[in-house]
Design a protein around this motif. Sequence first.
Motif, PDB file in Angstrom:
ATOM      1  N   ALA A 125       6.497  -9.678   1.403  1.00  0.00           N
ATOM      2  CA  ALA A 125       6.807  -8.252   1.520  1.00  0.00           C
ATOM      3  C   ALA A 125       7.580  -7.762   0.307  1.00  0.00           C
ATOM      4  CB  ALA A 125       7.595  -7.993   2.806  1.00  0.00           C
ATOM      5  N   LEU A 126       8.568  -8.555  -0.151  1.00  0.00           N
ATOM      6  CA  LEU A 126       9.339  -8.184  -1.327  1.00  0.00           C
ATOM      7  C   LEU A 126       8.501  -8.318  -2.595  1.00  0.00           C
ATOM      8  CD1 LEU A 126      12.079  -7.295  -2.416  1.00  0.00           C
ATOM      9  CD2 LEU A 126      12.747  -9.702  -2.513  1.00  0.00           C
ATOM     10  N   SER A 127       7.714  -9.399  -2.694  1.00  0.00           N
ATOM     11  CA  SER A 127       6.889  -9.598  -3.886  1.00  0.00           C
ATOM     12  C   SER A 127       5.818  -8.527  -4.005  1.00  0.00           C
ATOM     13  CB  SER A 127       6.242 -10.988  -3.850  1.00  0.00           C
ATOM     14  OG  SER A 127       7.205 -12.006  -3.976  1.00  0.00           O
ATOM     15  N   PHE A 128       5.159  -8.194  -2.901  1.00  0.00           N
ATOM     16  CA  PHE A 128       4.128  -7.165  -2.959  1.00  0.00           C
ATOM     17  C   PHE A 128       4.735  -5.799  -3.272  1.00  0.00           C
ATOM     18  CE2 PHE A 128       0.965  -9.500   0.054  1.00  0.00           C
ATOM     19  CZ  PHE A 128       0.846 -10.502  -0.899  1.00  0.00           C
ATOM     20  N   GLY A 129       5.938  -5.528  -2.756  1.00  0.00           N
ATOM     21  CA  GLY A 129       6.608  -4.284  -3.102  1.00  0.00           C
ATOM     22  C   GLY A 129       6.918  -4.200  -4.586  1.00  0.00           C
ATOM     23  N   LEU A 130       7.348  -5.312  -5.177  1.00  0.00           N
ATOM     24  CA  LEU A 130       7.621  -5.334  -6.618  1.00  0.00           C
ATOM     25  C   LEU A 130       6.340  -5.174  -7.428  1.00  0.00           C
ATOM     26  CD1 LEU A 130      10.298  -8.179  -6.737  1.00  0.00           C
ATOM     27  CD2 LEU A 130      10.656  -5.792  -7.381  1.00  0.00           C
ATOM     28  N   VAL A 131       5.244  -5.764  -6.961  1.00  0.00           N
ATOM     29  CA  VAL A 131       3.966  -5.580  -7.658  1.00  0.00           C
ATOM     30  C   VAL A 131       3.554  -4.113  -7.631  1.00  0.00           C
ATOM     31  CG1 VAL A 131       1.504  -6.135  -7.583  1.00  0.00           C
ATOM     32  CG2 VAL A 131       3.184  -7.939  -7.257  1.00  0.00           C
ATOM     33  N   ALA A 132       3.744  -3.455  -6.489  1.00  0.00           N
ATOM     34  CA  ALA A 132       3.427  -2.022  -6.411  1.00  0.00           C
ATOM     35  C   ALA A 132       4.294  -1.206  -7.364  1.00  0.00           C
ATOM     36  CB  ALA A 132       3.606  -1.542  -4.971  1.00  0.00           C
ATOM     37  N   LEU A 133       5.589  -1.533  -7.446  1.00  0.00           N
ATOM     38  CA  LEU A 133       6.477  -0.813  -8.354  1.00  0.00           C
ATOM     39  C   LEU A 133       6.102  -1.066  -9.808  1.00  0.00           C
ATOM     40  CD1 LEU A 133       9.871  -1.452  -6.525  1.00  0.00           C
ATOM     41  CD2 LEU A 133       8.664   0.731  -6.728  1.00  0.00           C
TER      42      LEU A 133
ATOM     43  N   VAL B 260       0.834  -1.209   0.000  1.00  0.00           N
ATOM     44  CA  VAL B 260       0.000   0.000   0.000  1.00  0.00           C
ATOM     45  C   VAL B 260       0.864   1.253   0.000  1.00  0.00           C
ATOM     46  CG1 VAL B 260      -1.687   1.302   1.348  1.00  0.00           C
ATOM     47  CG2 VAL B 260      -1.939  -1.175   1.111  1.00  0.00           C
ATOM     48  N   VAL B 261       1.884   1.262   0.836  1.00  0.00           N
ATOM     49  CA  VAL B 261       2.729   2.456   0.961  1.00  0.00           C
ATOM     50  C   VAL B 261       3.533   2.690  -0.322  1.00  0.00           C
ATOM     51  CG1 VAL B 261       4.751   3.357   2.151  1.00  0.00           C
ATOM     52  CG2 VAL B 261       2.849   2.425   3.461  1.00  0.00           C
ATOM     53  N   ALA B 262       4.142   1.634  -0.862  1.00  0.00           N
ATOM     54  CA  ALA B 262       4.934   1.799  -2.087  1.00  0.00           C
ATOM     55  C   ALA B 262       4.056   2.274  -3.243  1.00  0.00           C
ATOM     56  CB  ALA B 262       5.625   0.481  -2.442  1.00  0.00           C
ATOM     57  N   LEU B 263       2.869   1.702  -3.362  1.00  0.00           N
ATOM     58  CA  LEU B 263       1.976   2.107  -4.444  1.00  0.00           C
ATOM     59  C   LEU B 263       1.525   3.555  -4.257  1.00  0.00           C
ATOM     60  CD1 LEU B 263       0.416   1.208  -6.965  1.00  0.00           C
ATOM     61  CD2 LEU B 263      -1.434   0.472  -5.448  1.00  0.00           C
ATOM     62  N   PHE B 264       1.161   3.927  -3.058  1.00  0.00           N
ATOM     63  CA  PHE B 264       0.666   5.288  -2.806  1.00  0.00           C
ATOM     64  C   PHE B 264       1.760   6.325  -3.065  1.00  0.00           C
ATOM     65  CE2 PHE B 264       0.422   8.794   0.259  1.00  0.00           C
ATOM     66  CZ  PHE B 264      -0.769   9.391  -0.143  1.00  0.00           C
ATOM     67  N   VAL B 265       2.959   6.093  -2.548  1.00  0.00           N
ATOM     68  CA  VAL B 265       4.028   7.087  -2.670  1.00  0.00           C
ATOM     69  C   VAL B 265       4.438   7.262  -4.130  1.00  0.00           C
ATOM     70  CG1 VAL B 265       6.432   7.568  -2.098  1.00  0.00           C
ATOM     71  CG2 VAL B 265       4.862   6.791  -0.319  1.00  0.00           C
ATOM     72  N   TYR B 266       4.598   6.157  -4.864  1.00  0.00           N
ATOM     73  CA  TYR B 266       5.061   6.282  -6.251  1.00  0.00           C
ATOM     74  C   TYR B 266       3.965   6.825  -7.156  1.00  0.00           C
ATOM     75  CZ  TYR B 266       9.640   4.205  -5.646  1.00  0.00           C
ATOM     76  OH  TYR B 266      10.942   3.993  -5.282  1.00  0.00           O
TER      77      TYR B 266
END
Length: 393
Positions: free
Chosen positions: A300-308, A71-77
Motif C-alpha cells: 500500500a505504501l509502495s504503490f502510493g509512492l509509485v503513484a506520487l 489508483v486513487v493517488a494517481l487519479f487525484v494528483y
Amino acid sequence: MTRLDRYIFRQLAVALLAVTFGLAALVWLTQSLRFIELVLDRGLSFFVFIKLTGLLLPSFFAVILPITTFVVALFVYVRLAADRELVVMRAAGLSQWRLARPALALAGLAMAICYVLNLWLVPASQAAFRAWQYEIRNQLAAILVQEGVFSSVGDDLTVYARYRDRDGTLRGILVHDAREKGAPVTILAEAGRITPGPNGPRVTLENGERQQVERVPPAANAPPGTPPTTRLNVLSFSENSVDLARTSRGAGEGGERYRNAQERSLSELLHPDPADHVPDRDLRRFVAEAHQRLASPLNALSFGLVALATALAGQFRRHGGGLRLFTGIVVVVALLAIGLMVGNLAARQTSMIPLIWVNAIAPGLIAAWVIAGMPGLPHILLRRPRPPAAGTA
C-alpha cells in the motif's frame, strides 16, 4: 495537518472509500457465484448465502486496498496537475514532499488497515468460512437429503431416497460409500431414518442388503504374475447404520478438519503444533504465508509512492504526459504479477522468501528516490539540453 493537506486528503479518502467498496462488491459478486449451486443443492436460505460469502470480504479488502490506494493517488494528483492546482501550490513554495504528504498519510492508513486484516480478521474469517462450508457439505447435507435426488455428502458418499413420508421416514434408499479406498460399498434398503449420532448425523437403515467389492490376492500356488481377482460380498441385514458426517477428504486424525495456511494465525504459521503432523510441504507454505502477511501491507505504501512518483515527477502537459501515466500503471501491474510469482516460488523453496520483502520494499524506495529528484545521479543526465542561441551555427 494544514488546510491544504486536509483539502487533498479529503479528496483522496472519499475516492478511496468509493473505489475500494465498489471494486470489493464487484469481486464479491463474481466469487459468490461459485456458492450459489452449493446453497441451492442444500436448500439453504438466502441469509445463509449472504453470511457465508460475507466472510470472504476481509480477504478481498486485504488484496484490493493496496491497488486502490495506487489508483486513487494517481487519479487525484493527475487531476490536480491537469487543473493547474499543483502549479499554484508549487508557486506558493510547497516542495514535492509537502505535496505528497496527504497521499503518504492515506497510504500509511491503508497499510495499517491491511496489517489488521492480514494478522487478525482474514485468518478468523477464513477459519469461520471453511468450517461452515465443511459443515454444510458434510453434515447439514445429510439432514437435507431430498427425495428423488442423488445427494452428495462430501466427495465420496452419495445418498438417494425414492421418497420421504410425512413422519420423515425415507423409502427406497441407496447409499454408495467410497470412503474406504479400494473397497466401495453399496447399500440398498427398504426404509430408513436420519438420526443424530456421536460424530454427527447418521442414517439408520432397515431391511436391506450390503454389497462390497473386495480384491482377493492370488493363491499361494498360483503362477507368478497372476493378477488379483475381485469378489462381491453380499450381506442381508434387518438394521444397519451409516455415519454421514465422517468423510475421508479434508479430515485429519479423529475426523477433525485439516486447516490450511489461510486459516491459521501468524504464531501457528511460524510455530505449528507438532500434534497436527503437518507435512514438510505445508510447513514451507506456512512460512511463506507468514512472510506474505507481514510484507504485503507494505505494498500500500509502495504503490502510493509509485503513484506520487508518476504524478509529481515532471509536469503533465497536453502531449507527452500520457506515456508517464501508462508507465506507472504498467509498473504496478508488473509488481502484482511478480508478487504472485514470488509467492509461489517461496511456498516451494524457503530460500526465495527474501524476494517477498524485496518486491514489497524496493519499489517504494525507488519511487521515493524519484520524488526526491534522483539525488546521486550525474547532473548531465538530469540537465535538459538548452536550445541554441540565435545567430549561432
